[in-house]
Design an enzyme around this catalytic site. Structure first.
Site, PDB file in Angstrom:
ATOM      1  N   ASN A   6       0.860  -1.187   0.000  1.00  0.00           N
ATOM      2  CA  ASN A   6       0.000   0.000   0.000  1.00  0.00           C
ATOM      3  C   ASN A   6       0.899   1.241   0.000  1.00  0.00           C
ATOM      4  OD1 ASN A   6      -1.826   2.024   0.414  1.00  0.00           O
ATOM      5  ND2 ASN A   6      -2.332   1.457   2.526  1.00  0.00           N
ATOM      6  N   TRP A   7       1.000   1.849  -1.150  1.00  0.00           N
ATOM      7  CA  TRP A   7       1.900   3.019  -1.272  1.00  0.00           C
ATOM      8  C   TRP A   7       1.289   4.300  -0.716  1.00  0.00           C
ATOM      9  CZ3 TRP A   7       5.212   3.349  -6.408  1.00  0.00           C
ATOM     10  CH2 TRP A   7       6.222   2.376  -6.335  1.00  0.00           C
ATOM     11  N   LYS A   8       0.032   4.246  -0.332  1.00  0.00           N
ATOM     12  CA  LYS A   8      -0.659   5.447   0.174  1.00  0.00           C
ATOM     13  C   LYS A   8      -0.448   6.617  -0.785  1.00  0.00           C
ATOM     14  CE  LYS A   8       0.211   3.758   4.795  1.00  0.00           C
ATOM     15  NZ  LYS A   8      -0.370   3.909   6.082  1.00  0.00           N
ATOM     16  N   HIS A  95     -10.105   1.333   4.252  1.00  0.00           N
ATOM     17  CA  HIS A  95      -8.859   1.603   4.978  1.00  0.00           C
ATOM     18  C   HIS A  95      -9.144   2.602   6.096  1.00  0.00           C
ATOM     19  CE1 HIS A  95      -4.814   2.805   5.984  1.00  0.00           C
ATOM     20  NE2 HIS A  95      -4.384   1.711   5.365  1.00  0.00           N
ATOM     21  N   GLU A  97      -7.565   5.011   7.218  1.00  0.00           N
ATOM     22  CA  GLU A  97      -7.301   6.423   6.894  1.00  0.00           C
ATOM     23  C   GLU A  97      -8.497   7.043   6.167  1.00  0.00           C
ATOM     24  OE1 GLU A  97      -3.493   5.788   5.036  1.00  0.00           O
ATOM     25  OE2 GLU A  97      -2.617   5.408   7.002  1.00  0.00           O
ATOM     26  N   GLU A 164      -6.242  -4.555  10.249  1.00  0.00           N
ATOM     27  CA  GLU A 164      -5.225  -3.538  10.505  1.00  0.00           C
ATOM     28  C   GLU A 164      -5.598  -2.712  11.733  1.00  0.00           C
ATOM     29  OE1 GLU A 164      -2.976  -2.551   6.647  1.00  0.00           O
ATOM     30  OE2 GLU A 164      -4.774  -1.333   6.645  1.00  0.00           O
ATOM     31  N   GLY A 170       1.716   2.493  10.981  1.00  0.00           N
ATOM     32  CA  GLY A 170       2.731   3.544  10.986  1.00  0.00           C
ATOM     33  C   GLY A 170       3.368   3.838  12.338  1.00  0.00           C
ATOM     34  N   SER A 201       2.569  -1.748  10.441  1.00  0.00           N
ATOM     35  CA  SER A 201       3.996  -1.713  10.802  1.00  0.00           C
ATOM     36  C   SER A 201       4.760  -3.008  10.499  1.00  0.00           C
ATOM     37  CB  SER A 201       4.168  -1.343  12.278  1.00  0.00           C
ATOM     38  OG  SER A 201       3.752  -0.016  12.485  1.00  0.00           O
ATOM     39  N   GLY A 223       4.411   1.583   4.817  1.00  0.00           N
ATOM     40  CA  GLY A 223       5.719   2.238   4.764  1.00  0.00           C
ATOM     41  C   GLY A 223       6.824   1.377   4.148  1.00  0.00           C
TER      42      GLY A 223
HETATM   43  C1  PEP Z   1      -1.384   0.492   5.920  1.00  0.00           C
HETATM   44  O1  PEP Z   1      -1.593   1.707   6.009  1.00  0.00           O
HETATM   45  O2  PEP Z   1      -2.164  -0.238   5.287  1.00  0.00           O
HETATM   46  C2  PEP Z   1      -0.200  -0.070   6.571  1.00  0.00           C
HETATM   47  C3  PEP Z   1      -0.128  -1.344   6.745  1.00  0.00           C
HETATM   48  O3  PEP Z   1       0.748   0.854   6.931  1.00  0.00           O
HETATM   49  P1  PEP Z   1       2.153   0.602   7.675  1.00  0.00           P
HETATM   50  O4  PEP Z   1       2.741  -0.697   7.178  1.00  0.00           O
HETATM   51  O5  PEP Z   1       3.005   1.774   7.284  1.00  0.00           O
HETATM   52  O6  PEP Z   1       1.873   0.555   9.126  1.00  0.00           O
END
Ligand code: PEP
Length: 240
Positions: A6-8, A95, A97, A164, A170, A201, A223
């Site tokens: 997931n490149w966001k 998601h 976010e 998640e 993050g 993470s 990330g």
């Molecule tokens: C995400 O936002 O889907 C995610 C898994 O982020 P991160 O790995 O950066 O915690």
């Protein structure tokens, strides 16, 4: 095993070069042909990425979609037909976010229906806040997100769930192994054995610990997925 990048809201046409390493790695990676790598870049990169990955087993997904399957006057949005047309096979829906920006379970349910209708596979995200976790409300919340998100969807074969925890995204924190095992077990029971991925993470340092939990069907990686070396490391450590 699924590995979803997931490149966001990161990445440019230039960053597609970093995929060369992943393509090369995956080509030589015969050990587990059943593993699936899916890149979910921002919408601007879906089609360029699709073109780059066309001859490889790596697939592309979108990060969100508009709930309306039809075309229409929705400035700034893209529907699931457009996403499919750009070359994506998957779409992330729900998601945290986006939930934090006002996406409700009902809206998520409509988006999932639209995606399935357009022939996309859905990566359906669920997860609790730290406050909910501390109050022991995790299972109640997940139960609600699953029930409402999947309401009146008969065939769920094109849906995978990404669990998640919001406090883990993050933050560098991951759930305790026993807790994660139990939560995934709970989700699988509730969601009638859909595949369940863990996200939050995930990195090359904690992947060995996560891999010891034997009911996880893959990972959603934010990330660390923007760094090809870290992403490859996570996949390698899952199999070696
Ligand atoms: C995400 O936002 O889907 C995610 C898994 O982020 P991160 O790995 O950066 O915690």
């Amino acid at each position: 095993m699924y590995f979803i990048a997931n490149w966001k809201m990161f990445g440019s046409l230039n960053s597609l070069k970093s995929l060369d390493k992943v393509i090369k790695f995956f080509k030589n990676f015969k050990k587990n042909t059943s593993s699936k790598i899916i890149y979910c870049p921002p919408s601007t990169l879906i089609n360029p990425m699709f073109k780059k990955l066309k001859k490889t087993p790596i697939q592309v997904g979108a990060q969100n979609c508009h709930e309306n399957q039809n075309y229409g006057a929705f400035t700034g949005s893209i529907n699931t037909i457009m996403i499919k047309n750009a070359g994506a096979k998957y779409v992330i829906i729900g998601h945290s976010e986006n939930r934090q920006n006002g996406e409700t379970d009902k809206l998520i349910n409509t988006k999932i229906k639209s995606a399935l209708k357009s022939g996309l596979k859905v990566i359906f995200c669920i997860g609790e806040t730290l406050k909910e976790k501390k109050k022991n409300k995790t299972n109640r919340l997940l139960n609600k997100q699953i029930t409402r998100g999947l309401n009146k969807i008969k065939s769920k074969k094109n849906i995978i769930i990404a669990y998640e925890p919001i406090w883990s995204i993050g933050s560098g924190l991951i759930p305790k192994s026993k807790e994660l095992f139990e939560t995934i077990k709970f989700i699988k029971k509730k969601a009638k054995n859909l595949k369940v991925l863990y996200g939050g993470s995930v990195n090359p340092k904690n992947i060995n610990e996560l891999n010891l939990i034997n009911n996880i069907d893959g990972y959603m990686i934010g990330g660390a997925s923007q760094d090809a070396k870290k992403f490859i490391d996570i996949i390698k450590k899952t199999y070696i």
